[in-house]
Design a protein around this motif. Structure first.
Motif, PDB file in Angstrom:
ATOM      1  N   HIS A  12      -4.913 -44.268 -23.977  1.00 29.22           N
ATOM      2  CA  HIS A  12      -5.423 -43.206 -24.850  1.00 29.22           C
ATOM      3  C   HIS A  12      -6.314 -43.775 -25.942  1.00 29.22           C
ATOM      4  CE1 HIS A  12      -2.677 -40.425 -22.993  1.00 29.22           C
ATOM      5  NE2 HIS A  12      -1.706 -41.285 -23.178  1.00 29.22           N
ATOM      6  N   ARG A  13      -7.448 -43.154 -26.127  1.00 30.23           N
ATOM      7  CA  ARG A  13      -8.321 -43.532 -27.229  1.00 30.23           C
ATOM      8  C   ARG A  13      -7.961 -42.728 -28.479  1.00 30.23           C
ATOM      9  NH1 ARG A  13     -11.104 -46.915 -24.608  1.00 30.23           N
ATOM     10  NH2 ARG A  13     -12.310 -46.537 -22.748  1.00 30.23           N
ATOM     11  N   SER A  14      -7.271 -41.637 -28.291  1.00 31.94           N
ATOM     12  CA  SER A  14      -6.812 -40.813 -29.402  1.00 31.94           C
ATOM     13  C   SER A  14      -5.334 -40.502 -29.158  1.00 31.94           C
ATOM     14  CB  SER A  14      -7.655 -39.539 -29.492  1.00 31.94           C
ATOM     15  OG  SER A  14      -7.663 -38.861 -28.261  1.00 31.94           O
ATOM     16  N   ALA A  17      -1.414 -35.951 -27.767  1.00 27.01           N
ATOM     17  CA  ALA A  17      -1.635 -34.503 -27.832  1.00 27.01           C
ATOM     18  C   ALA A  17      -3.119 -34.166 -27.723  1.00 27.01           C
ATOM     19  CB  ALA A  17      -1.055 -33.940 -29.125  1.00 27.01           C
ATOM     20  N   GLN A  18      -3.984 -34.964 -28.340  1.00 27.04           N
ATOM     21  CA  GLN A  18      -5.425 -34.720 -28.233  1.00 27.04           C
ATOM     22  C   GLN A  18      -5.903 -34.902 -26.802  1.00 27.04           C
ATOM     23  OE1 GLN A  18      -6.795 -37.507 -31.214  1.00 27.04           O
ATOM     24  NE2 GLN A  18      -7.598 -35.829 -32.452  1.00 27.04           N
ATOM     25  N   ASP A  19      -5.478 -35.977 -26.180  1.00 29.16           N
ATOM     26  CA  ASP A  19      -5.876 -36.221 -24.791  1.00 29.16           C
ATOM     27  C   ASP A  19      -5.358 -35.128 -23.867  1.00 29.16           C
ATOM     28  OD1 ASP A  19      -7.222 -38.498 -25.484  1.00 29.16           O
ATOM     29  OD2 ASP A  19      -5.640 -39.868 -24.855  1.00 29.16           O
ATOM     30  N   ALA A  46       2.845 -30.337 -31.234  1.00 29.44           N
ATOM     31  CA  ALA A  46       1.650 -31.172 -31.337  1.00 29.44           C
ATOM     32  C   ALA A  46       0.505 -30.609 -30.496  1.00 29.44           C
ATOM     33  CB  ALA A  46       1.978 -32.598 -30.904  1.00 29.44           C
ATOM     34  N   LEU A  47       0.817 -30.123 -29.292  1.00 35.07           N
ATOM     35  CA  LEU A  47      -0.240 -29.576 -28.441  1.00 35.07           C
ATOM     36  C   LEU A  47      -0.795 -28.277 -29.019  1.00 35.07           C
ATOM     37  CD1 LEU A  47      -1.988 -29.831 -25.939  1.00 35.07           C
ATOM     38  CD2 LEU A  47      -0.235 -28.586 -24.685  1.00 35.07           C
ATOM     39  N   LYS A  48       0.057 -27.435 -29.574  1.00 30.15           N
ATOM     40  CA  LYS A  48      -0.429 -26.194 -30.183  1.00 30.15           C
ATOM     41  C   LYS A  48      -1.402 -26.495 -31.320  1.00 30.15           C
ATOM     42  CE  LYS A  48       2.964 -22.670 -29.147  1.00 30.15           C
ATOM     43  NZ  LYS A  48       3.915 -21.689 -29.691  1.00 30.15           N
ATOM     44  N   LYS A  49      -1.093 -27.518 -32.113  1.00 29.68           N
ATOM     45  CA  LYS A  49      -1.974 -27.906 -33.211  1.00 29.68           C
ATOM     46  C   LYS A  49      -3.328 -28.359 -32.668  1.00 29.68           C
ATOM     47  CE  LYS A  49      -2.224 -31.054 -37.135  1.00 29.68           C
ATOM     48  NZ  LYS A  49      -1.527 -32.121 -37.865  1.00 29.68           N
ATOM     49  N   GLN A  50      -3.327 -29.160 -31.611  1.00 23.84           N
ATOM     50  CA  GLN A  50      -4.575 -29.622 -31.013  1.00 23.84           C
ATOM     51  C   GLN A  50      -5.329 -28.478 -30.335  1.00 23.84           C
ATOM     52  OE1 GLN A  50      -5.934 -32.526 -31.623  1.00 23.84           O
ATOM     53  NE2 GLN A  50      -4.123 -32.982 -32.836  1.00 23.84           N
ATOM     54  N   LEU A 144       0.829 -39.876 -18.132  1.00 22.22           N
ATOM     55  CA  LEU A 144       0.401 -40.172 -19.493  1.00 22.22           C
ATOM     56  C   LEU A 144       1.164 -41.403 -19.972  1.00 22.22           C
ATOM     57  CD1 LEU A 144       0.500 -36.517 -20.782  1.00 22.22           C
ATOM     58  CD2 LEU A 144      -1.522 -37.809 -20.150  1.00 22.22           C
ATOM     59  N   SER A 145       0.921 -41.801 -21.184  1.00 24.67           N
ATOM     60  CA  SER A 145       1.591 -42.971 -21.735  1.00 24.67           C
ATOM     61  C   SER A 145       3.098 -42.795 -21.708  1.00 24.67           C
ATOM     62  CB  SER A 145       1.129 -43.189 -23.181  1.00 24.67           C
ATOM     63  OG  SER A 145       1.819 -44.242 -23.771  1.00 24.67           O
TER      64      SER A 145
END
Length: 148
Positions: A12-14, A17-19, A46-50, A144-145
């Motif tokens: 992940h570069r970010s 949740a962003q990815d 976290a996903l809702k925020k993104q 994912l990670s």
């Protein structure tokens, strides 16, 4: 995994949740989605925020154009983003939802029309085998990670 596509997004570069939000934005038309994680409530938050941030980006892009075709496309995208529902409830309890967050123990409850599964935690080989059996042909599993 026959007839199942697998992607590895472990670098992940970010934030995770962003990815996830960016990848999900591209997959939102592909049916139900399951996110497997040890912390479903935290991941959902976290996903809702993104998702809100992503919606704001689309809204800003819409406001910056004067082309009618683009405005109509952005309006349709914004409507879809606003009506994209996420939950930690079981699929039978929340049939109108698009994204289901669940712990690895809940994999027996994935929706029948689930086309995308995000694995945010490691699964045993047995759990992966059960998951493969429940998914339709040409579904996508995204690793994912392992750290959340």
């Amino acid at each position: 995994m026959s007839n199942i596509y697998v992607e590895d997004h472990s670098d992940h570069r970010s934030s995770l949740a962003q990815d996830l939000a960016r990848h999900l934005y591209g997959r939102q038309w592909s049916g139900k989605v399951v996110v497997v994680t040890h912390k479903p409530v935290v991941a959902l938050s976290a996903l809702k925020k993104q998702w809100v941030r992503l919606t704001e980006e689309v809204r800003r892009a819409r406001a910056s154009t004067l082309k009618v075709d683009y405005i109509m496309e952005y309006d349709a995208t914004l409507a879809r983003l606003r009506h994209f529902h996420m939950t930690i409830r079981k699929p039978v309890e929340a049939q109108g939802c698009n994204v289901f967050f669940m712990a690895p123990e809940g994999l027996g409850d994935i929706p029948e029309d689930c086309r995308t599964v995000y694995l945010a935690c490691p699964l045993t080989d047995e759990a992966l085998q059960r998951l493969e059996e429940k998914l339709p042909n040409h579904a996508l599993v995204v690793h994912l990670s392992a750290t959340e």
